[in-house]
Enzyme design. Structure first.
Site, PDB file in Angstrom:
ATOM      1  N   HIS A  68      66.143 140.512  22.720  1.00 17.72           N
ATOM      2  CA  HIS A  68      65.615 139.307  23.715  1.00 17.72           C
ATOM      3  C   HIS A  68      66.415 138.032  22.671  1.00 17.72           C
ATOM      4  CE1 HIS A  68      62.310 140.408  26.260  1.00 17.72           C
ATOM      5  NE2 HIS A  68      62.272 141.845  25.162  1.00 17.72           N
ATOM      6  N   ASP A  75      61.065 144.508  20.852  1.00 12.92           N
ATOM      7  CA  ASP A  75      60.725 145.439  21.781  1.00 12.92           C
ATOM      8  C   ASP A  75      62.283 145.130  22.422  1.00 12.92           C
ATOM      9  OD1 ASP A  75      60.544 142.588  21.915  1.00 12.92           O
ATOM     10  OD2 ASP A  75      59.014 142.971  23.817  1.00 12.92           O
ATOM     11  N   GLU A  76      62.115 146.149  23.998  1.00 11.79           N
ATOM     12  CA  GLU A  76      62.859 145.881  24.700  1.00 11.79           C
ATOM     13  C   GLU A  76      64.542 145.916  24.699  1.00 11.79           C
ATOM     14  OE1 GLU A  76      60.435 145.199  28.320  1.00 11.79           O
ATOM     15  OE2 GLU A  76      60.669 142.988  27.284  1.00 11.79           O
ATOM     16  N   THR A  77      64.760 146.612  23.369  1.00 17.02           N
ATOM     17  CA  THR A  77      66.196 146.804  22.746  1.00 17.02           C
ATOM     18  C   THR A  77      67.498 147.260  23.428  1.00 17.02           C
ATOM     19  OG1 THR A  77      65.803 148.034  21.006  1.00 17.02           O
ATOM     20  CG2 THR A  77      65.593 146.337  20.666  1.00 17.02           C
TER      21      THR A  77
END
Length: 533
Positions: free
Chosen positions: A275, A338-340
């Site tokens: 992100h 998160d969401e890496t």
């Protein structure tokens, strides 16, 4: 025989018929409205003893505060400022002693056992008295008093009244120390004044943490002196290609100050190593290939990553955390995680193991999304769980295992607590990747038993995140937040034994006229018997 002076648990049904969802009977034409029952507030109080004469706010009412307490005087001034426009009463704040009017008390026998945030509210014919051990308790008690007055008290013009508070006593302390709401200012930017408006709305429901999501692929929203292009360039746009924006350090300090005046602690988040497109676009050297990507205004996730192997990456992170820690008096710094999807697992572990000590270096406690438990959470770290009811067993077990080794949890299950999810298929705003989240679904779960195997003491509290992909205004924000925010706030504050949907929906319905008076365009959920609709 005289009744013993004991408080009874909150009555889950305040009047006959309310368990079925029927609204309370309207008064006869021309008759004054009955005072709001003490147990008809949100969040539900821990214990209520109704009875005795009602208190009536009048033109001669004074607000009495203890001498020597600037905080009590400030809280009283805030209350007076809320009540004066609608009542037309002067409501002077005074340190002169007396047993009439609205009385704030700090310490003493009535404040024993109330902790940092608890309060006792006693209403009778001559006075409403709010007692607390600490100013935060006075503030929360004041918010309860506000709800006990007629909804018209929230209007900014003179209203007819009368302004009565039902007689009796409330004894109230929070279930969890952490009761949060997150606002994503990265996907769409919200101004200082918009954030302040949301803070005031959160404070009404005894929320005490404001988590600001300050960076993402679409925008970097906080000025960092050592890396000035982050905000100047990385913050120049937003989802859909709008103008974007960022907070100067003075802006951020003002948000922190204002939140503190409402007894909310600001928790800033810099999401990493994923992100991060706004940062990567701002500084080419943060990319492994030395080439800056273009600014991004879409809504996809998982495509960006800081370059874990570069020494410069950790100098960048250190600089950002140092400057942000200096601006933030609260104990927490949120580092995302998160969401890496664009970061390999070994690189993710290396990054988190390197960055967590930097947070401690600046005297702060690490908070990260629950993927942090896939690395090595440092002692005292907090993982924010955003999984769903159907999240895989292995992922859940990893979180549970971490709690059994000391990691604490803030619970934000996406299909329960994410305020940006659509209510149903017809909702014009919001997302639906976690499913539709009705008002009942957002309320009808227990943080204490949500993740089997988590030690009871490991749950620090709850948080209601609001992601901003589809939000272009405060009105959009409020439509998705209300009424679900009130339910999450109640899960964080109220004892588990008070959680009952049929009783809650009646109490929630009574908030509608209050939100109407405040100009909040809330969602009229069909499962709630809204008053007057």
């Amino acid at each position: 025989m005289r009744r013993p002076r004991l408080l009874i648990p909150l009555l889950l049904v305040a009047a006959a018929g309310t368990a079925t969802g029927a609204s309370a009977a309207a008064p006869a034409p021309g008759a004054p409205a009955a005072a709001t029952p003490l147990d008809r507030v949100v969040p539900a109080p821990a214990a209520v003893r109704p009875g005795g004469a009602a208190f009536t706010l009048g033109s001669g009412t004074r607000i009495r505060v203890p001498a020597g307490s600037g905080e009590a005087r400030r809280i009283a001034g805030y209350l007076a400022g809320l009540l004066r426009p609608s009542t037309g009463f002067p409501l002077p704040v005074t340190t002169r002693g007396g047993a009439d009017g609205i009385v704030f008390r700090l310490g003493g026998r009535d404040a024993r056992g109330l902790g940092e945030e608890g309060y006792r509210l006693t209403s009778g014919g001559r006075a409403v008295t709010i007692s607390a051990a600490r100013p935060a308790g006075l503030f929360h008690g004041m918010q309860t008093l506000r709800q006990l007055l007629p909804a018209a008290v929230e209007k900014r013009s003179r209203q007819p009244g009368p302004w009565r508070v039902a007689g009796g006593t409330i004894l109230d302390t929070p279930r969890y120390a952490y009761r949060g709401a997150m606002l994503d200012v990265s996907r769409h930017f919200f101004t200082v004044e918009q954030v302040k408006r949301y803070i005031d709305q959160l404070a009404q429901y005894k929320v005490n943490k404001l988590h600001l999501h300050l960076s993402d692929d679409q925008g970097w929203r906080i000025a960092i002196d050592s890396w000035p292009r982050l905000a100047r360039y990385g913050g120049s746009t937003q989802v859909g290609g709008g103008r974007g924006g960022h907070y100067s350090k003075a802006d951020y300090r003002e948000i922190v100050r204002y939140a503190a005046s409402r007894y909310l602690t600001v928790i800033p988040e810099i999401d990493m190593p994923g992100h991060t497109n706004a940062a990567l676009a701002s500084y080419a050297d943060l990319n492994c290939d030395g080439k800056a990507p273009p600014l991004y205004t879409g809504t996809k996730v998982g495509f960006s990553s800081l370059c874990v192997s570069k020494k410069l990456t950790y100098q960048f992170v250190d600089d950002v955390l140092r400057e942000l820690a200096a601006l933030t008096p609260g104990r927490y710094l949120h580092i995302g995680g998160d969401e890496t999807h664009a970061t390999s697992h070994p690189d993710y572990v290396t990054f988190m193991d390197t960055v967590q000590p930097l947070v401690a270096k600046y005297g702060k406690t690490v908070v990260g999304w629950h993927e942090l438990t896939g690395a090595h959470p440092v002692k005292g770290a907090i993982a924010q769980y955003w999984g769903r009811d159907k999240t895989g067993a292995a992922e859940r077990q990893r979180v549970v295992d971490a709690t059994q080794h000391g990691t604490r949890l803030v619970l934000s299950p996406a299909d329960r607590a994410y305020l940006d999810m659509k209510y149903d298929k017809d909702t014009p705003l919001g997302l639906e990747w976690a499913g539709y989240v009705s008002v009942r679904r957002s309320y009808d779960w227990d943080p204490g038993s949500y993740l089997a195997g988590v030690p009871a003491g490991a749950v620090l509290g709850v948080e209601a995140p609001m992601w901003a992909e589809t939000l272009g205004s405060s009105a959009n924000l409020e439509y998705l937040a209300f009424p679900r925010l009130a339910g999450i706030a109640e899960l964080g504050w109220s004892p588990a034994r008070t959680h009952d949907w049929d009783a809650y929906r009646v109490r929630l319905a009574a908030q509608g006229p209050r939100w109407d008076a405040q100009g909040i365009d809330y969602y009229r959920a069909p499962e709630v018997p809204w008053v007057g609709r």
